[in-house]
Design a protein around this motif. Sequence first.
Motif, short mmCIF file in Angstrom:
data_model
loop_
_atom_site.label_atom_id
_atom_site.label_comp_id
_atom_site.label_asym_id
_atom_site.label_seq_id
_atom_site.Cartn_x
_atom_site.Cartn_y
_atom_site.Cartn_z
N GLN A 21 0.85 -1.20 0.00
CA GLN A 21 0.00 0.00 0.00
C GLN A 21 0.88 1.25 0.00
OE1 GLN A 21 -2.07 1.75 3.57
NE2 GLN A 21 -3.86 0.72 2.65
N VAL A 22 0.44 2.26 -0.72
CA VAL A 22 1.10 3.57 -0.72
C VAL A 22 0.06 4.61 -0.29
CG1 VAL A 22 2.32 5.32 -2.06
CG2 VAL A 22 2.61 2.90 -2.63
N GLU A 23 0.42 5.41 0.71
CA GLU A 23 -0.46 6.49 1.17
C GLU A 23 0.24 7.82 0.94
OE1 GLU A 23 -3.00 7.98 5.09
OE2 GLU A 23 -1.68 6.22 5.24
N LEU A 24 -0.41 8.72 0.25
CA LEU A 24 0.16 10.04 -0.05
C LEU A 24 -0.46 11.08 0.87
CD1 LEU A 24 -0.02 9.82 -3.94
CD2 LEU A 24 1.96 9.40 -2.50
N THR A 25 0.35 11.63 1.77
CA THR A 25 -0.13 12.67 2.68
C THR A 25 0.69 13.93 2.45
OG1 THR A 25 1.37 12.31 4.55
CG2 THR A 25 -0.50 10.81 4.37
N ASP A 26 0.30 15.01 3.11
CA ASP A 26 1.03 16.27 2.97
C ASP A 26 2.39 16.22 3.64
OD1 ASP A 26 -1.09 17.38 1.61
OD2 ASP A 26 -2.05 18.15 3.44
N SER A 27 2.54 15.32 4.63
CA SER A 27 3.80 15.28 5.39
C SER A 27 4.71 14.11 5.02
CB SER A 27 3.49 15.20 6.90
OG SER A 27 2.71 14.05 7.17
N ALA A 28 4.16 13.11 4.33
CA ALA A 28 4.98 11.93 4.02
C ALA A 28 4.33 11.07 2.93
CB ALA A 28 5.19 11.09 5.27
N THR A 29 5.17 10.29 2.26
CA THR A 29 4.70 9.21 1.41
C THR A 29 4.92 7.93 2.20
OG1 THR A 29 5.32 10.37 -0.62
CG2 THR A 29 5.00 7.99 -0.79
N VAL A 30 3.85 7.26 2.53
CA VAL A 30 3.90 6.10 3.43
C VAL A 30 3.82 4.81 2.62
CG1 VAL A 30 2.90 5.03 5.48
CG2 VAL A 30 2.73 7.52 5.16
N LEU A 31 4.82 3.93 2.79
CA LEU A 31 4.83 2.64 2.12
C LEU A 31 4.65 1.54 3.16
CD1 LEU A 31 5.96 4.33 -0.21
CD2 LEU A 31 7.63 2.51 -0.64
N ARG A 32 3.61 0.73 2.97
CA ARG A 32 3.41 -0.44 3.83
C ARG A 32 3.93 -1.65 3.06
NH1 ARG A 32 -0.63 3.27 4.88
NH2 ARG A 32 -0.45 3.99 7.05
N VAL A 33 4.94 -2.29 3.66
CA VAL A 33 5.75 -3.27 2.96
C VAL A 33 5.60 -4.66 3.58
CG1 VAL A 33 8.11 -3.85 2.23
CG2 VAL A 33 7.43 -1.44 2.48
N HIS A 34 5.53 -5.67 2.71
CA HIS A 34 5.56 -7.07 3.17
C HIS A 34 6.87 -7.67 2.69
CE1 HIS A 34 4.00 -10.97 4.42
NE2 HIS A 34 4.46 -11.47 3.28
N ALA A 35 7.63 -8.24 3.63
CA ALA A 35 8.91 -8.89 3.29
C ALA A 35 8.76 -10.39 3.36
CB ALA A 35 10.01 -8.42 4.24
N ARG A 36 9.33 -11.07 2.40
CA ARG A 36 9.32 -12.54 2.36
C ARG A 36 10.72 -13.01 2.03
NH1 ARG A 36 5.65 -13.01 -1.18
NH2 ARG A 36 3.86 -13.51 0.12
N TYR A 37 11.35 -13.76 2.99
CA TYR A 37 12.72 -14.20 2.77
C TYR A 37 12.99 -15.45 3.61
CZ TYR A 37 17.68 -13.74 1.62
OH TYR A 37 18.95 -13.96 1.14
N ILE A 38 14.19 -15.99 3.46
CA ILE A 38 14.55 -17.25 4.12
C ILE A 38 14.36 -17.12 5.63
CG2 ILE A 38 16.41 -18.92 4.48
CD1 ILE A 38 17.69 -17.68 1.91
N PRO A 39 13.61 -18.03 6.27
CA PRO A 39 13.40 -17.97 7.72
C PRO A 39 14.71 -17.90 8.49
CG PRO A 39 11.95 -19.60 6.74
CD PRO A 39 12.87 -19.15 5.65
N ASN A 40 14.78 -16.96 9.43
CA ASN A 40 15.93 -16.77 10.33
C ASN A 40 17.18 -16.20 9.65
OD1 ASN A 40 14.44 -17.89 12.60
ND2 ASN A 40 14.74 -19.88 11.62
N TYR A 41 17.07 -15.84 8.37
CA TYR A 41 18.14 -15.11 7.69
C TYR A 41 17.83 -13.61 7.84
CZ TYR A 41 20.37 -19.07 5.31
OH TYR A 41 21.06 -20.22 5.01
N TRP A 42 18.86 -12.79 7.68
CA TRP A 42 18.64 -11.35 7.85
C TRP A 42 18.52 -10.64 6.52
CZ3 TRP A 42 22.26 -8.14 5.68
CH2 TRP A 42 23.55 -8.65 5.49
N ILE A 43 17.78 -9.54 6.58
CA ILE A 43 17.73 -8.59 5.47
C ILE A 43 18.10 -7.22 6.03
CG2 ILE A 43 15.99 -9.91 4.19
CD1 ILE A 43 13.90 -7.91 5.12
#
Length: 404
Positions: free
Chosen positions: A307-329
């Motif tokens: 989701q992307v929300e456009l406001t006067d103070s910020a552009t808000v990105l709601r992000v879903h991450a999918r990666y190898i369990p217990n590995y870091w990003i």
Amino acid sequence: RSESDVKEQQFQQQLIQASHKEWEEFQRLTMQEFALMRSAAQGGNKEQVRAQADSLQQLTEKLSDQIAQHNIAIMKQSPINAAWMGELHRLGMSVKFRKDYPYKKEVQQLYNLLDDAQKETSIGKSVYLALNPPTVVKVGEEAADADMYDLEGKVHRLAEFRGKYILLDFWSRGCGPCIMSQPELKEISEMYKDSLEVISLSIENRKGWEEASKSHAMTWNNWNDLEENNGLYARYGVRGIPHFVLISSEGKVVDSWSGYAKGWLKLKIKGSMAPKQPMRIEWKDGHKLVHHPRKKTEKMEVLTICQVELTDSATVLRVHARYIPNYWIRLDKATFLMSDKGVNYPLLRSEGFAIGEQVFMPDSGEMDFTLYFAPLPKDTRWFDFSEGEHVEGGYYIEGIRLTE
């Protein structure tokens, strides 16, 4: 000891003697490279080490070319035997993996010396494909198909499973990660038995494949095109195994990747086979909300902008991450958005994710977080997401749309 063995040894000795000085220098430079790598691992100046390593690689490549030149001259005057074929294969792989290899013409001339039977051997086919690369199937294109055989000798084709997804698994018994992936392949074949077929495609010859299959029994499709690394292996651009290709129910390549880590296969399949959410735009409290925005790069990535929300103070990105369990990003502090006008908008803050730090994925391999960027202009039609212009291998999502 047969006469042919003696002749092969004599041929190999002739090659070694012809480039004795070059091989000595090659080994000396290789030891220097190892010392540099140790220095880098112990905290040496990485930029300086990289520059020195590049210089050494150029020198070793030049020596390799000199050795190849000597070997080619000898091969043109020598009878063809197993050792000769082995050297032809090495030269062919240089053609395959080195751009602008200077002796491609000479390798072609050596290949032309083979008789029909020699051209039909695995080495003959490999060298032919190195000289005449096949068109590699890309994501979004029609899947390459061919005759494949099961252990009973019955012929199969991918087209049998049109209407279902296919997970193609290139493997061999000498590949540890290939064997490690098999329990997960079994799970996937059972979880998605009504909508997906797993096909493990051995790249060994018939004898090796049959022996491997006794130790690694499969409850899913266990096939072989009997072309080793010259058939579908080449058509899908495989460079190392395990290699996986996901094919849609319509017969198009959805994704193609190499390597295995526990849990990642199931996550890839889950993400790729999930129903695609339609893009939807709504207005809330005067703010534009874009749900499931389309993007130019549709291949499933580690990060999905939900989701992307456009406001006067910020552009808000709601992000879903999918990666190898217990590995870091990790996301760099230099992450920014670039508007369709070419203007950059920096990252302001985050929620649920520590920017600039290693964030370990949970056991599920999935997490959600929110990123806040400087506000994009209201008339922005699309933007790119970039982890930073100087972040090597950083995340980059192109053409995230804000309009229908």
